[in-house]
Enzyme design. Sequence first.
Site, PDB file in Angstrom:
ATOM      1  N   GLY A 145     -18.943 -35.520 -45.623  1.00 41.68           N
ATOM      2  CA  GLY A 145     -18.032 -34.505 -46.149  1.00 41.68           C
ATOM      3  C   GLY A 145     -18.752 -33.550 -47.080  1.00 41.68           C
ATOM      4  O   GLY A 145     -18.294 -32.434 -47.331  1.00 41.68           O
TER       5      GLY A 145
ATOM      6  N   HIS B 207     -12.127 -21.612 -55.134  1.00 38.49           N
ATOM      7  CA  HIS B 207     -12.183 -23.026 -55.512  1.00 38.49           C
ATOM      8  C   HIS B 207     -12.217 -23.163 -57.029  1.00 38.49           C
ATOM      9  O   HIS B 207     -12.525 -22.213 -57.743  1.00 38.49           O
ATOM     10  CB  HIS B 207     -13.423 -23.709 -54.919  1.00 38.49           C
ATOM     11  CG  HIS B 207     -13.272 -24.043 -53.469  1.00 38.49           C
ATOM     12  ND1 HIS B 207     -13.488 -23.114 -52.478  1.00 38.49           N
ATOM     13  CD2 HIS B 207     -12.911 -25.197 -52.838  1.00 38.49           C
ATOM     14  CE1 HIS B 207     -13.275 -23.682 -51.298  1.00 38.49           C
ATOM     15  NE2 HIS B 207     -12.923 -24.944 -51.485  1.00 38.49           N
TER      16      HIS B 207
ATOM     17  N   LYS C 143     -16.843 -26.386 -58.897  1.00 38.50           N
ATOM     18  CA  LYS C 143     -17.557 -26.447 -57.607  1.00 38.50           C
ATOM     19  C   LYS C 143     -18.968 -25.892 -57.759  1.00 38.50           C
ATOM     20  O   LYS C 143     -19.167 -24.850 -58.376  1.00 38.50           O
ATOM     21  CB  LYS C 143     -16.778 -25.659 -56.529  1.00 38.50           C
ATOM     22  CG  LYS C 143     -17.405 -25.793 -55.150  1.00 38.50           C
ATOM     23  CD  LYS C 143     -16.492 -25.301 -54.048  1.00 38.50           C
ATOM     24  CE  LYS C 143     -17.151 -25.335 -52.679  1.00 38.50           C
ATOM     25  NZ  LYS C 143     -17.544 -26.690 -52.246  1.00 38.50           N
TER      26      LYS C 143
ATOM     27  N   GLY D 287     -18.359 -24.741 -47.755  1.00 35.26           N
ATOM     28  CA  GLY D 287     -18.746 -25.108 -46.390  1.00 35.26           C
ATOM     29  C   GLY D 287     -17.717 -24.603 -45.390  1.00 35.26           C
ATOM     30  O   GLY D 287     -18.060 -24.197 -44.271  1.00 35.26           O
TER      31      GLY D 287
HETATM   32  P1  NAD Z   1     -17.887 -34.219 -57.550  1.00 36.56           P
HETATM   33  O1  NAD Z   1     -18.979 -33.524 -58.289  1.00 36.56           O
HETATM   34  O2  NAD Z   1     -16.574 -34.458 -58.235  1.00 36.56           O
HETATM   35  O3  NAD Z   1     -18.393 -35.649 -57.024  1.00 36.56           O
HETATM   36  C1  NAD Z   1     -19.654 -35.881 -56.477  1.00 36.56           C
HETATM   37  C2  NAD Z   1     -20.037 -37.305 -56.845  1.00 36.56           C
HETATM   38  O4  NAD Z   1     -21.229 -37.626 -56.151  1.00 36.56           O
HETATM   39  C3  NAD Z   1     -20.311 -37.487 -58.356  1.00 36.56           C
HETATM   40  O5  NAD Z   1     -19.622 -38.629 -58.852  1.00 36.56           O
HETATM   41  C4  NAD Z   1     -21.826 -37.673 -58.401  1.00 36.56           C
HETATM   42  O6  NAD Z   1     -22.234 -38.503 -59.479  1.00 36.56           O
HETATM   43  C5  NAD Z   1     -22.070 -38.328 -57.046  1.00 36.56           C
HETATM   44  N1  NAD Z   1     -23.465 -38.227 -56.613  1.00 36.56           N
HETATM   45  C6  NAD Z   1     -24.355 -37.209 -56.786  1.00 36.56           C
HETATM   46  N2  NAD Z   1     -25.552 -37.544 -56.287  1.00 36.56           N
HETATM   47  C7  NAD Z   1     -25.424 -38.796 -55.781  1.00 36.56           C
HETATM   48  C8  NAD Z   1     -26.324 -39.695 -55.148  1.00 36.56           C
HETATM   49  N3  NAD Z   1     -27.612 -39.374 -54.957  1.00 36.56           N
HETATM   50  N4  NAD Z   1     -25.830 -40.894 -54.735  1.00 36.56           N
HETATM   51  C9  NAD Z   1     -24.554 -41.255 -54.958  1.00 36.56           C
HETATM   52  N5  NAD Z   1     -23.647 -40.456 -55.582  1.00 36.56           N
HETATM   53  C10 NAD Z   1     -24.099 -39.241 -55.971  1.00 36.56           C
HETATM   54  O7  NAD Z   1     -17.678 -33.378 -56.226  1.00 36.56           O
HETATM   55  P2  NAD Z   1     -16.426 -33.421 -55.217  1.00 36.56           P
HETATM   56  O8  NAD Z   1     -15.479 -32.336 -55.581  1.00 36.56           O
HETATM   57  O9  NAD Z   1     -15.941 -34.821 -55.071  1.00 36.56           O
HETATM   58  O10 NAD Z   1     -17.138 -32.950 -53.874  1.00 36.56           O
HETATM   59  C11 NAD Z   1     -18.213 -33.682 -53.335  1.00 36.56           C
HETATM   60  C12 NAD Z   1     -18.743 -32.944 -52.096  1.00 36.56           C
HETATM   61  O11 NAD Z   1     -17.757 -32.918 -51.087  1.00 36.56           O
HETATM   62  C13 NAD Z   1     -19.102 -31.485 -52.375  1.00 36.56           C
HETATM   63  O12 NAD Z   1     -20.242 -31.149 -51.614  1.00 36.56           O
HETATM   64  C14 NAD Z   1     -17.869 -30.729 -51.872  1.00 36.56           C
HETATM   65  O13 NAD Z   1     -18.142 -29.406 -51.502  1.00 36.56           O
HETATM   66  C15 NAD Z   1     -17.515 -31.578 -50.675  1.00 36.56           C
HETATM   67  N6  NAD Z   1     -16.120 -31.471 -50.225  1.00 36.56           N
HETATM   68  C16 NAD Z   1     -15.933 -31.507 -48.873  1.00 36.56           C
HETATM   69  C17 NAD Z   1     -14.656 -31.504 -48.358  1.00 36.56           C
HETATM   70  C18 NAD Z   1     -14.486 -31.631 -46.873  1.00 36.56           C
HETATM   71  O14 NAD Z   1     -13.331 -31.685 -46.382  1.00 36.56           O
HETATM   72  N7  NAD Z   1     -15.583 -31.706 -46.094  1.00 36.56           N
HETATM   73  C19 NAD Z   1     -13.559 -31.450 -49.222  1.00 36.56           C
HETATM   74  C20 NAD Z   1     -13.777 -31.416 -50.592  1.00 36.56           C
HETATM   75  C21 NAD Z   1     -15.073 -31.449 -51.078  1.00 36.56           C
END
Ligand code: NAD
Length: 244
Positions: free
Chosen positions: A75, A132, A136, A142
């Site tokens: 994701g 957003h 973000k 994406g």
């Molecule tokens: P966020 O910053 O709240 O959470 C990301 C988490 O990942 C954090 O807790 C961070 O500590 C952790 N993290 C970072 N590096 C890591 C690693 N090496 N190993 C393990 N954990 C690690 O972000 P979010 O809002 O939850 O979004 C996360 C990602 O998902 C972003 O890239 C966002 O754009 C994407 N996203 C995708 C969709 C979709 O439908 N595809 C929807 C929402 C968000």
Amino acid sequence: MTRIIITGAKGRMGKALSACAPSHSQLQVVGQIDVGDDLSAVIAGGDAVIDFSSHSATLGVAQLCVQHQKALVIGTTGHYDTEVFEIKKLAEKIPMVWASNYSTGVNTLFWLTRKAAEILGPDFDLEVVEMHHRLKRDAPSGTAKSLAEILAQVRHLQYNEAARHGREGIVGERTPGEIGVHSVRGGDVVGDHTVIFANVGERVELTHKASSRDTFANGALRAAAWVVQQKPGIYDMQDVLGLK
Ligand code: NAD
């Protein structure tokens, strides 16, 4: 029962996944990994990994999935082209769902965007606007990139050459070969996307607004239950939803 491991578990999406998982009776969360945790220590106990972490983490996650022959749902967004290339190569060895957006509504928007671009034809100027929340990290989203890629495909353009990220100064008149992609940031907006088709005398706008992350989480969980039954390869949410 499909056993899943979440990477990025402490993030906004990770928490939404954990909260939504109990309503998917065929799934069980067996691992929650964030920075400082060791995925290799728990991966053997899972059937699929769901990654919503950071662009720099996904390749390592995918490599471990290949090593242990586990399915993967990605994701995370904002990957560099080099990361995309390496991750896609690994999809030859395991089943992988990779979608910029897991909501059913946005996948409908993808479909509608392609149809509208085909019907309206080359006279319409194309612009994508996304908004957003202020936290973000990557831009454009994406999803906005996927929308612009669909538009580029219909127009036989290359996304990297056609995308115009914002305008400032004396940029000259708009050229027909450009696709505007604009990112707005603020507050707690979960994710808004609008595709604008503008001609002289009329304009069509297609908009999706997400008001809860649960829509992405439930889609990704559905994808996890689906992907474990697939052959190695790369799939998207349209495959999961049977829209192809
Ligand atoms: P966020 O910053 O709240 O959470 C990301 C988490 O990942 C954090 O807790 C961070 O500590 C952790 N993290 C970072 N590096 C890591 C690693 N090496 N190993 C393990 N954990 C690690 O972000 P979010 O809002 O939850 O979004 C996360 C990602 O998902 C972003 O890239 C966002 O754009 C994407 N996203 C995708 C969709 C979709 O439908 N595809 C929807 C929402 C968000």
